[in-house]
Motif scaffolding. Structure first.
Motif, PDB file in Angstrom:
ATOM      1  N   ILE A  66       0.835  -1.198   0.000  1.00  0.00           N
ATOM      2  CA  ILE A  66       0.000   0.000   0.000  1.00  0.00           C
ATOM      3  C   ILE A  66       0.874   1.253   0.000  1.00  0.00           C
ATOM      4  CG2 ILE A  66      -1.855   1.250   1.186  1.00  0.00           C
ATOM      5  CD1 ILE A  66      -2.616  -1.488  -0.202  1.00  0.00           C
ATOM      6  N   GLY A  67       2.019   1.190   0.647  1.00  0.00           N
ATOM      7  CA  GLY A  67       2.941   2.325   0.611  1.00  0.00           C
ATOM      8  C   GLY A  67       3.381   2.652  -0.804  1.00  0.00           C
ATOM      9  N   LEU A  68       3.735   1.622  -1.571  1.00  0.00           N
ATOM     10  CA  LEU A  68       4.118   1.852  -2.964  1.00  0.00           C
ATOM     11  C   LEU A  68       2.923   2.289  -3.808  1.00  0.00           C
ATOM     12  CD1 LEU A  68       6.712  -0.993  -3.456  1.00  0.00           C
ATOM     13  CD2 LEU A  68       7.140   1.464  -3.690  1.00  0.00           C
ATOM     14  N   LEU A  69       1.758   1.729  -3.537  1.00  0.00           N
ATOM     15  CA  LEU A  69       0.546   2.153  -4.245  1.00  0.00           C
ATOM     16  C   LEU A  69       0.325   3.654  -4.050  1.00  0.00           C
ATOM     17  CD1 LEU A  69      -2.149   1.456  -5.752  1.00  0.00           C
ATOM     18  CD2 LEU A  69      -3.149   1.121  -3.474  1.00  0.00           C
ATOM     19  N   TRP A  70       0.444   4.110  -2.817  1.00  0.00           N
ATOM     20  CA  TRP A  70       0.242   5.523  -2.542  1.00  0.00           C
ATOM     21  C   TRP A  70       1.384   6.364  -3.102  1.00  0.00           C
ATOM     22  CZ3 TRP A  70      -2.452   6.352   2.833  1.00  0.00           C
ATOM     23  CH2 TRP A  70      -3.684   5.688   2.817  1.00  0.00           C
ATOM     24  N   TYR A  71       2.607   5.831  -3.094  1.00  0.00           N
ATOM     25  CA  TYR A  71       3.729   6.540  -3.719  1.00  0.00           C
ATOM     26  C   TYR A  71       3.448   6.776  -5.206  1.00  0.00           C
ATOM     27  CZ  TYR A  71       7.988   6.950  -6.443  1.00  0.00           C
ATOM     28  OH  TYR A  71       8.908   7.345  -7.375  1.00  0.00           O
ATOM     29  N   PHE A  72       3.029   5.720  -5.899  1.00  0.00           N
ATOM     30  CA  PHE A  72       2.735   5.872  -7.329  1.00  0.00           C
ATOM     31  C   PHE A  72       1.666   6.935  -7.559  1.00  0.00           C
ATOM     32  CE2 PHE A  72       4.087   1.235  -7.862  1.00  0.00           C
ATOM     33  CZ  PHE A  72       5.311   1.570  -8.412  1.00  0.00           C
ATOM     34  N   ASN A  73       0.588   6.886  -6.788  1.00  0.00           N
ATOM     35  CA  ASN A  73      -0.566   7.746  -7.040  1.00  0.00           C
ATOM     36  C   ASN A  73      -0.472   9.146  -6.459  1.00  0.00           C
ATOM     37  OD1 ASN A  73      -2.836   6.222  -8.536  1.00  0.00           O
ATOM     38  ND2 ASN A  73      -1.881   4.719  -7.193  1.00  0.00           N
ATOM     39  N   PHE A  74       0.272   9.316  -5.378  1.00  0.00           N
ATOM     40  CA  PHE A  74       0.368  10.639  -4.754  1.00  0.00           C
ATOM     41  C   PHE A  74       1.685  11.352  -5.043  1.00  0.00           C
ATOM     42  CE2 PHE A  74      -2.734   8.528  -1.814  1.00  0.00           C
ATOM     43  CZ  PHE A  74      -3.834   9.290  -2.191  1.00  0.00           C
ATOM     44  N   VAL A  75       2.706  10.611  -5.509  1.00  0.00           N
ATOM     45  CA  VAL A  75       4.009  11.231  -5.749  1.00  0.00           C
ATOM     46  C   VAL A  75       4.436  11.095  -7.215  1.00  0.00           C
ATOM     47  CG1 VAL A  75       6.463  11.240  -5.108  1.00  0.00           C
ATOM     48  CG2 VAL A  75       4.716  10.821  -3.358  1.00  0.00           C
ATOM     49  N   GLN A  76       4.593   9.853  -7.685  1.00  0.00           N
ATOM     50  CA  GLN A  76       5.180   9.654  -9.012  1.00  0.00           C
ATOM     51  C   GLN A  76       4.293  10.141 -10.147  1.00  0.00           C
ATOM     52  OE1 GLN A  76       7.456   6.045  -9.833  1.00  0.00           O
ATOM     53  NE2 GLN A  76       6.444   5.929 -11.826  1.00  0.00           N
ATOM     54  N   ILE A  77       3.066   9.672 -10.217  1.00  0.00           N
ATOM     55  CA  ILE A  77       2.188  10.033 -11.340  1.00  0.00           C
ATOM     56  C   ILE A  77       1.946  11.546 -11.409  1.00  0.00           C
ATOM     57  CG2 ILE A  77      -0.141   9.786 -12.309  1.00  0.00           C
ATOM     58  CD1 ILE A  77      -0.079   6.861 -11.312  1.00  0.00           C
ATOM     59  N   PRO A  78       1.593  12.224 -10.299  1.00  0.00           N
ATOM     60  CA  PRO A  78       1.348  13.663 -10.402  1.00  0.00           C
ATOM     61  C   PRO A  78       2.597  14.486 -10.756  1.00  0.00           C
ATOM     62  CG  PRO A  78       0.465  12.818  -8.331  1.00  0.00           C
ATOM     63  CD  PRO A  78       1.249  11.714  -8.959  1.00  0.00           C
TER      64      PRO A  78
END
Length: 189
Positions: A44-56
């Motif tokens: 879930i940490g990586l999921l949130w990293y992708f969606n809240f940090v990397q993609i934006p």
């Protein structure tokens, strides 16, 4: 005087064979629950990293630096992402089995009407949907989008969008999933 085995001494100390078995189950259940939480944090940490940090933030990265993300960082993060999902599912099912509530949770408490089984069951089903999204939608599409698997430019773009949409779906599902899991232990536990 007859010398006693360690097992016989253990039975005398704790009172019965059942206590020894219960302690073994409690020990392994604790170890597996800890592994479940750790792998869940990874997933879930990586999921949130992708969606809240990397993609934006991808549009802000200069074009000459983007290959570092697509060729190095994203594949490594996706490796831990998908295997974190696998470990979370496996350890969660083992914890439920060892503690004797696997069937009750899978049936969302409909067998026995226990609120804890309903809560953990909802969390398990949401986690299972998310797991399926990771392995059978997000990962295959990411392989095309990142060029790990050959694909033309249109397919890469479509795959990137599909992976992103399912990743966003998983992000939204993670909120009630985490609530259900935590409430099963803390509200209904």
């Amino acid at each position: 005087f007859k010398q006693k085995t360690a097992y016989e001494i253990g039975v005398r100390l704790v009172g019965s064979e059942m206590c020894i078995r219960d302690r073994d189950i409690a020990f392994w259940s604790s170890i597996l629950r800890y592994a479940h939480v750790l792998s869940g944090i990874m997933w879930i940490g990586l999921l949130w990293y992708f969606n809240f940090v990397q993609i934006p933030n991808m549009p802000k990265i200069p074009d000459e630096q983007k290959p570092a993300i697509g060729k190095v960082i994203a594949p490594a993060a996706l490796f831990w992402f998908r295997w974190g999902a696998m470990a979370t599912i496996i350890t969660g099912l083992l914890v439920a089995h060892l503690n004797g509530y696997l069937i009750q949770a899978i049936t969302i408490g409909l067998i026995d009407g226990v609120a804890k089984h309903t809560a953990i069951g909802i969390g398990m089903w949401l986690g299972t949907i998310m797991f399926i999204n990771v392995w059978f939608v997000i990962w295959p599409n990411q392989k095309r989008a990142l060029g790990i698997v050959e694909a033309d430019a249109d397919t890469k773009a479509a795959s990137a969008r599909t992976a992103m949409l399912f990743s966003r779906t998983n992000t939204l599902l993670s909120i009630p999933m985490l609530f259900a899991m935590a409430s099963a232990q803390n509200i209904w536990g």
